[in-house]
Design a protein around this motif. Structure first.
Motif, PDB file in Angstrom:
ATOM      1  N   GLY A 305       0.780  -1.213   0.000  1.00 56.27           N
ATOM      2  CA  GLY A 305       0.000   0.000   0.000  1.00 56.27           C
ATOM      3  C   GLY A 305       0.822   1.277   0.000  1.00 56.27           C
ATOM      4  O   GLY A 305       0.274   2.352  -0.234  1.00 56.27           O
ATOM      5  N   GLY A 306       2.108   1.168   0.250  1.00 56.70           N
ATOM      6  CA  GLY A 306       2.957   2.349   0.197  1.00 56.70           C
ATOM      7  C   GLY A 306       2.491   3.472   1.102  1.00 56.70           C
ATOM      8  O   GLY A 306       2.504   4.644   0.733  1.00 56.70           O
ATOM      9  N   ALA A 307       2.104   3.130   2.329  1.00 61.93           N
ATOM     10  CA  ALA A 307       1.496   4.123   3.212  1.00 61.93           C
ATOM     11  C   ALA A 307       2.457   5.248   3.586  1.00 61.93           C
ATOM     12  O   ALA A 307       2.015   6.333   3.952  1.00 61.93           O
ATOM     13  N   LEU A 308       3.750   5.002   3.501  1.00 57.98           N
ATOM     14  CA  LEU A 308       4.699   6.045   3.904  1.00 57.98           C
ATOM     15  C   LEU A 308       5.116   6.907   2.727  1.00 57.98           C
ATOM     16  O   LEU A 308       6.020   7.722   2.834  1.00 57.98           O
ATOM     17  N   GLN A 309       4.484   6.710   1.584  1.00 64.25           N
ATOM     18  CA  GLN A 309       4.830   7.504   0.398  1.00 64.25           C
ATOM     19  C   GLN A 309       3.589   8.070  -0.261  1.00 64.25           C
ATOM     20  O   GLN A 309       3.519   8.163  -1.489  1.00 64.25           O
ATOM     21  N   ILE A 310       2.584   8.425   0.514  1.00 65.17           N
ATOM     22  CA  ILE A 310       1.365   8.952  -0.098  1.00 65.17           C
ATOM     23  C   ILE A 310       1.668  10.315  -0.707  1.00 65.17           C
ATOM     24  O   ILE A 310       2.021  11.255   0.005  1.00 65.17           O
ATOM     25  N   PRO A 311       1.564  10.466  -2.033  1.00 69.84           N
ATOM     26  CA  PRO A 311       1.885  11.737  -2.674  1.00 69.84           C
ATOM     27  C   PRO A 311       0.980  12.848  -2.135  1.00 69.84           C
ATOM     28  O   PRO A 311      -0.169  12.612  -1.778  1.00 69.84           O
ATOM     29  N   LYS A 312       1.527  14.046  -2.132  1.00 70.07           N
ATOM     30  CA  LYS A 312       0.801  15.176  -1.549  1.00 70.07           C
ATOM     31  C   LYS A 312      -0.572  15.370  -2.212  1.00 70.07           C
ATOM     32  O   LYS A 312      -1.562  15.609  -1.516  1.00 70.07           O
ATOM     33  N   VAL A 313      -0.635  15.239  -3.550  1.00 73.71           N
ATOM     34  CA  VAL A 313      -1.929  15.498  -4.222  1.00 73.71           C
ATOM     35  C   VAL A 313      -3.006  14.495  -3.813  1.00 73.71           C
ATOM     36  O   VAL A 313      -4.203  14.798  -3.846  1.00 73.71           O
ATOM     37  N   ILE A 314      -2.568  13.300  -3.437  1.00 69.61           N
ATOM     38  CA  ILE A 314      -3.541  12.252  -3.102  1.00 69.61           C
ATOM     39  C   ILE A 314      -4.097  12.450  -1.691  1.00 69.61           C
ATOM     40  O   ILE A 314      -5.124  11.883  -1.323  1.00 69.61           O
ATOM     41  N   ARG A 315      -3.420  13.262  -0.884  1.00 72.57           N
ATOM     42  CA  ARG A 315      -3.854  13.436   0.499  1.00 72.57           C
ATOM     43  C   ARG A 315      -5.227  14.098   0.603  1.00 72.57           C
ATOM     44  O   ARG A 315      -5.818  14.111   1.668  1.00 72.57           O
ATOM     45  N   ARG A 316      -5.706  14.643  -0.492  1.00 71.69           N
ATOM     46  CA  ARG A 316      -7.063  15.196  -0.485  1.00 71.69           C
ATOM     47  C   ARG A 316      -8.100  14.132  -0.153  1.00 71.69           C
ATOM     48  O   ARG A 316      -9.199  14.447   0.293  1.00 71.69           O
ATOM     49  N   ALA A 317      -7.751  12.851  -0.408  1.00 73.19           N
ATOM     50  CA  ALA A 317      -8.722  11.770  -0.175  1.00 73.19           C
ATOM     51  C   ALA A 317      -8.816  11.383   1.305  1.00 73.19           C
ATOM     52  O   ALA A 317      -9.716  10.635   1.686  1.00 73.19           O
ATOM     53  N   VAL A 318      -7.887  11.877   2.112  1.00 71.94           N
ATOM     54  CA  VAL A 318      -7.915  11.544   3.541  1.00 71.94           C
ATOM     55  C   VAL A 318      -8.796  12.579   4.250  1.00 71.94           C
ATOM     56  O   VAL A 318      -8.391  13.714   4.467  1.00 71.94           O
ATOM     57  N   VAL A 319     -10.012  12.181   4.567  1.00 73.55           N
ATOM     58  CA  VAL A 319     -11.010  13.106   5.102  1.00 73.55           C
ATOM     59  C   VAL A 319     -11.637  12.505   6.359  1.00 73.55           C
ATOM     60  O   VAL A 319     -11.987  11.319   6.388  1.00 73.55           O
ATOM     61  N   ALA A 320     -11.777  13.343   7.388  1.00 72.08           N
ATOM     62  CA  ALA A 320     -12.366  12.880   8.649  1.00 72.08           C
ATOM     63  C   ALA A 320     -13.837  12.537   8.461  1.00 72.08           C
ATOM     64  O   ALA A 320     -14.512  13.073   7.582  1.00 72.08           O
ATOM     65  N   ASP A 321     -14.336  11.653   9.313  1.00 70.67           N
ATOM     66  CA  ASP A 321     -15.764  11.314   9.303  1.00 70.67           C
ATOM     67  C   ASP A 321     -16.576  12.542   9.698  1.00 70.67           C
ATOM     68  O   ASP A 321     -16.056  13.500  10.281  1.00 70.67           O
ATOM     69  N   GLU A 322     -17.874  12.473   9.418  1.00 69.15           N
ATOM     70  CA  GLU A 322     -18.803  13.547   9.773  1.00 69.15           C
ATOM     71  C   GLU A 322     -18.712  13.871  11.269  1.00 69.15           C
ATOM     72  O   GLU A 322     -18.825  12.973  12.108  1.00 69.15           O
ATOM     73  N   GLY A 323     -18.472  15.142  11.574  1.00 67.50           N
ATOM     74  CA  GLY A 323     -18.396  15.533  12.983  1.00 67.50           C
ATOM     75  C   GLY A 323     -17.062  15.235  13.632  1.00 67.50           C
ATOM     76  O   GLY A 323     -16.845  15.552  14.800  1.00 67.50           O
ATOM     77  N   TRP A 324     -16.152  14.613  12.893  1.00 69.50           N
ATOM     78  CA  TRP A 324     -14.824  14.286  13.405  1.00 69.50           C
ATOM     79  C   TRP A 324     -13.775  15.176  12.751  1.00 69.50           C
ATOM     80  O   TRP A 324     -14.048  15.874  11.779  1.00 69.50           O
ATOM     81  N   ARG A 325     -12.570  15.142  13.328  1.00 72.71           N
ATOM     82  CA  ARG A 325     -11.464  15.925  12.780  1.00 72.71           C
ATOM     83  C   ARG A 325     -10.208  15.066  12.694  1.00 72.71           C
ATOM     84  O   ARG A 325     -10.103  14.042  13.377  1.00 72.71           O
TER      85      ARG A 325
END
Length: 561
Positions: A305-325
DNA sequence: AGTCCTCACCGG
DNA sequence: AACTCCGGTGAGGACT
């Protein structure tokens, strides 16, 4: 009632377990119980579980909603203790440790298999070697003795305890998963790459860029084949040694721009494209398998999964759940601060004794140059830079921070001479490959090169092999001690958030992400800062060095910087 | 068909 | 400005 219990998985879902005294010896009879999970759940007062492997036991407990306070991971400790004894590379399984104790033939470690996408249990468990509880106790007692024989027994105990805590964190992070919006990820891919064509070939944007490259050369060129690109440039009368981006950027040729763009997007497509999404994201979570201590220096790796190399542009997909941060926290200039703490250099400790930007402080107090020059010089000293701007300032660094530079120079000399070096807590470097000049048997080593007179501190003529080795050990003591600190920081943060709904969901060398209800976010941010300072004190003792974080409370990872 | 290597990028 | 430290990843190609 004992604080510490040993536990071994038994037949079926069963377990065998026994309370231990401070000396690690049993203080009561061995119990056999039919349900391992219940055996642990029913003993919340146990402070530390001693078991063969966290990856074997803990995912089962977490799946049943059982969290433990602390553990001692025998196979992880075996790896660290073997390393400390300069025996890295010998099998580290409990079965192997037992065989060594009994002078029996030592079984090799089972091969590690590749991660399977979407798996929730840990994977460092190819074919668990069953080890009875009594044998585990024997190995454990021996390990306690080996801690006492270490160079710094207290630090060695801290190291194995901290990495065991890391094993718990890793299993918990795998369980929680990183919140991941597949729909947002797809939008990003479509924006960058265009439509996908049926048949699975390149998406539209890549196909267009390949056409532009071919048009610029006047013949068909495959931009994903470096050899083809080098040949095409040669035919155009331009000699290139490679097709690395920084080299292409020097050239004046119409193919350069689309080529570089192609490489960038090709990387996204192959490493973090649609098939990655299909393989690694399930039910709104990305679940990488973390391997604490996966590198020799103690940094973590991930398996799949290459979790330690997530490109900066892809980080837009990492979003908190509703009401969470998401609380995103980055340790500020961790490595120079760690160097200050381990070298006890007064000048560097003074500069590291503030929360402000360390490189600015360095350039204000010690440099005539600007912040970037100060940063390069300091990092150059840590990395063993052999050329470039950083070198010009090295002499000045030596004057201003003699103990800090001497610390890394000593480590480099040890490496060149084939000796081992250790991190602050005692993680030990591996031996040099072949530990002599016998690599590539039958082929004479490369001719000895003259050392460059301005930087070399060794009087002799170290081969380029030995000097590479020196750069490795030089970096090892700093990067590894930073990893020591990070483990303690994670352990402290895990404890601080134990009573909250907050979950640690990401860790990358000097950065953590905690997913929590919005109302917990400020408390989490405070807990992270406190964990950093606590880790600094526990690891390095009382020093003026501060370990600040930059924290951001966001809904989307991409908004953190 | 499977394994190993090189290349080049991503991250720290 | 240059390419030093630590890794993971996939693709292509050479090899068995």
């Amino acid at each position: 009632m004992s604080d510490r219990w040993a536990l071994a998985a038994a037949e079926g879902d069963g377990a065998r377990l026994v309370p231990l005294g401070p000396d690690g010896l049993p203080t009561g009879p061995v119990r056999a119980e039919p349900d391992l999970v219940e055996a642990v759940r029913s003993r919340p007062e146990v402070g530390r579980w001693v078991w063969r492997s966290t990856a074997e036991i803990y995912p089962r407990l977490l799946a049943a909603g059982v969290r433990v306070e602390r553990c001692y991971d025998i196979e992880d400790a075996e790896l660290l203790l073997l390393g400390h004894q300069g025996r890295l590379g010998e099998p580290r399984s409990a079965a192997a440790a037992l065989a060594r104790l009994r002078n029996a033939p030592v079984p090799p470690d089972p091969p590690q298999r590749a991660a399977e996408p979407g798996s929730q249990s840990s994977l460092f468990e190819p074919q668990p070697v069953p080890v009875p509880l009594e044998a585990l106790l024997e190995v454990y007692a021996d390990q306690l003795r080996r801690h006492e024989a270490a160079e710094h027994p207290g630090r060695m105990r801290l190291l194995t305890a901290a990495e065991s805590a890391g094993m718990l964190v890793a299993a918990e992070m795998n369980r929680a998963g990183l919140p991941w919006r597949a729909d947002v990820h797809r939008d990003v891919l479509h924006e960058l790459l265009g439509e996908r064509y049926p048949g699975g070939g390149e998406p539209r944007r890549l196909a267009e860029l390949a056409e532009e490259v071919s048009a610029a050369f006047g013949r068909r060129v495959r931009p994903d084949l470096p050899a083809d690109v080098v040949k095409a440039f040669a035919q155009a009368g331009i000699k290139v040694r490679s097709t690395r981006r920084w080299e292409l950027e020097e050239l004046d040729h119409p193919a350069v721009k689309p080529l570089i763009q192609y490489k960038k997007l090709y990387r996204i497509w192959t490493a973090h494209g649609w098939s990655w999404l299909k393989d690694w994201v399930r039910d709104g979570r990305f679940r990488p398998e973390y391997l604490p201590g996966g590198t020799v220096s103690g940094r973590w790796t991930t398996n799949g999964g290459g979790a330690l190399q997530i490109p900066k542009v892809i980080r837009r997909a990492v979003v908190a759940d509703e009401g969470w941060r998401l609380v995103v926290a980055d340790a500020d200039q961790m490595e120079p601060r760690v160097l200050a703490a381990i070298s006890r250099d007064r000048g560097l400790m003074e500069i590291s004794g503030h929360d402000g930007d360390l490189y600015s402080a360095l350039s204000d107090r010690a440099f005539s140059g600007d912040r970037d020059h100060a940063k390069l010089a300091l990092l150059g000293a840590i990395y063993g830079q052999t050329s470039g701007d950083g070198l010009k300032n090295l002499a000045m660094l030596r004057r201003r921070f003699p103990l800090a530079v001497a610390y890394v120079d000593d480590a480099a000399r040890a490496g060149e001479e084939g000796r081992l070096v250790r991190t602050w807590l005692g993680r030990t470097s591996p031996r040099a490959v072949g530990s002599g000049d016998d690599e590539e048997a039958g082929i004479p080593q490369e001719s000895e090169e003259l050392p460059s007179p301005d930087t070399e501190f060794t009087p002799g003529y170290a081969s380029s092999n030995a000097r590479a080795r020196g750069r490795f050990t030089r970096n090892f003591v700093v990067q590894g001690s930073a990893a020591d600190w990070a483990l303690l920081m994670l352990a402290a943060l895990r404890q601080a958030t134990a009573g909250m709904r907050a979950e640690l969901v990401f860790f990358q060398h000097d950065e953590v992400i905690v997913h929590c209800p919005a109302e917990e976010a400020e408390e989490v941010a405070k807990a992270i800062r406190a964990a950093g300072e606590l880790a600094g004190r526990i690891a390095f003792g009382e020093t003026p060095v501060r370990f600040p974080f930059t924290t951001a409370v966001v809904q989307c990872y991409a908004d953190a910087k």
